[in-house]
Write a protein that holds these residues in place. Sequence first.
Motif, mmCIF file in Angstrom:
data_model
loop_
_atom_site.group_PDB
_atom_site.id
_atom_site.type_symbol
_atom_site.label_atom_id
_atom_site.label_comp_id
_atom_site.label_asym_id
_atom_site.label_seq_id
_atom_site.Cartn_x
_atom_site.Cartn_y
_atom_site.Cartn_z
ATOM 1 N N UNK A 117 -28.145 -19.469 -6.570
ATOM 2 C CA UNK A 117 -27.200 -18.360 -6.433
ATOM 3 C C UNK A 117 -27.710 -17.112 -7.152
ATOM 4 N N UNK A 118 -28.288 -17.298 -8.337
ATOM 5 C CA UNK A 118 -28.824 -16.165 -9.067
ATOM 6 C C UNK A 118 -29.941 -15.474 -8.325
ATOM 7 N N UNK A 119 -30.831 -16.259 -7.717
ATOM 8 C CA UNK A 119 -31.934 -15.681 -6.952
ATOM 9 C C UNK A 119 -31.430 -14.958 -5.714
ATOM 10 N N UNK A 120 -30.222 -15.333 -5.261
ATOM 11 C CA UNK A 120 -29.634 -14.682 -4.093
ATOM 12 C C UNK A 120 -28.913 -13.397 -4.418
ATOM 13 N N UNK A 121 -28.765 -13.089 -5.718
ATOM 14 C CA UNK A 121 -28.141 -11.829 -6.085
ATOM 15 C C UNK A 121 -26.832 -11.941 -6.838
ATOM 16 N N UNK A 122 -26.346 -13.135 -7.080
ATOM 17 C CA UNK A 122 -25.106 -13.307 -7.821
ATOM 18 C C UNK A 122 -25.369 -13.192 -9.318
ATOM 19 N N UNK A 123 -24.457 -12.532 -10.024
ATOM 20 C CA UNK A 123 -24.533 -12.472 -11.465
ATOM 21 C C UNK A 123 -24.173 -13.819 -12.071
ATOM 22 N N UNK A 124 -24.427 -14.013 -13.366
ATOM 23 C CA UNK A 124 -24.175 -15.311 -14.005
ATOM 24 C C UNK A 124 -22.752 -15.819 -13.844
ATOM 25 N N UNK A 125 -21.760 -14.968 -14.083
ATOM 26 C CA UNK A 125 -20.375 -15.394 -13.963
ATOM 27 C C UNK A 125 -20.020 -15.713 -12.516
ATOM 28 N N UNK A 126 -20.398 -14.829 -11.595
ATOM 29 C CA UNK A 126 -20.095 -15.064 -10.180
ATOM 30 C C UNK A 126 -20.800 -16.313 -9.664
ATOM 31 N N UNK A 127 -22.024 -16.550 -10.119
ATOM 32 C CA UNK A 127 -22.760 -17.748 -9.700
ATOM 33 C C UNK A 127 -22.018 -19.004 -10.139
ATOM 34 N N UNK A 128 -21.519 -18.997 -11.369
ATOM 35 C CA UNK A 128 -20.785 -20.147 -11.884
ATOM 36 C C UNK A 128 -19.493 -20.362 -11.098
ATOM 37 N N UNK A 129 -18.788 -19.272 -10.799
ATOM 38 C CA UNK A 129 -17.545 -19.383 -10.043
ATOM 39 C C UNK A 129 -17.802 -19.813 -8.605
ATOM 40 N N UNK A 130 -18.871 -19.294 -8.012
ATOM 41 C CA UNK A 130 -19.216 -19.666 -6.640
ATOM 42 C C UNK A 130 -19.567 -21.150 -6.568
ATOM 43 N N UNK A 131 -20.352 -21.618 -7.530
ATOM 44 C CA UNK A 131 -20.700 -23.033 -7.562
ATOM 45 C C UNK A 131 -19.443 -23.893 -7.697
ATOM 46 N N UNK A 132 -18.535 -23.475 -8.574
ATOM 47 C CA UNK A 132 -17.302 -24.222 -8.753
ATOM 48 C C UNK A 132 -16.476 -24.295 -7.478
ATOM 49 N N UNK A 133 -16.425 -23.196 -6.733
ATOM 50 C CA UNK A 133 -15.658 -23.171 -5.487
ATOM 51 C C UNK A 133 -16.262 -24.108 -4.452
ATOM 52 N N UNK A 134 -17.580 -24.108 -4.360
ATOM 53 C CA UNK A 134 -18.250 -24.967 -3.390
ATOM 54 C C UNK A 134 -18.057 -26.436 -3.752
ATOM 55 N N UNK A 135 -18.249 -26.765 -5.025
ATOM 56 C CA UNK A 135 -18.098 -28.156 -5.444
ATOM 57 C C UNK A 135 -16.657 -28.631 -5.251
#
Length: 212
Positions: A117-135
């Motif tokens: 997610x980070x390599x795709x352009x998401x910031x640290x907080x957004x990456x963590x939240x995005x991962x949580x939503x997917x899981x």
Amino acid sequence: MNRERIVGAAQDLLDSEGLAALSMRSLGKRLDAGATSMYRHVANKDELIELVVDEVYGEVEVPDADGRWREGIGAAAGSLRAMALRHPWVTGVLGQVGLAYLGPNLSRASQRMLEVLGAGGFGPLEADQAMGAVIAYVVGTVTSETAWLAMVARSGRTESELVADLQGTQDHLNETAAADAYDDPARYREDSFAFGLGLILDGLDVRLNRKS
């Protein structure tokens, strides 16, 4: 007797009999060992479950972070779903394991997803939240899916046979646009999972593009 053997036996028991069947006593019978000897390697049942969850999490594959975040997260979500379907008991504990314990496999998979997610352009907080939503989506969907498959198993019929019976008794199923997909229930489940996952990824994509 060692921890690896205990964890392996616990996984076998969980896969064959489910979460309710696991106790230190039942595991001791499988290993032909007393509970006292197992407590030298595992503090209690909760720790044992955490260890087994981390063991099966080692099956989850997350692609390299190459900038194609959507493909990478989609593949990781599919791999997590496949793991949970192989080990149906895991959906009952995935929501709680990891809050107090991050084993090496769970930690590795989470870190790799964050890197994608980070390599795709998401910031640290957004990456963590995005991962949580997917899981959360994967766990929620597979929880329903495994419950359905357990009902199929109890029925003594194949999934296709049970769906056909339900179609015969519930006319509204024949009125849906997806009725033809019930000829292959497994494919329908896969397509439904992919559809819902796509909606989440679409939303993340919109959010990411809004920043640029």
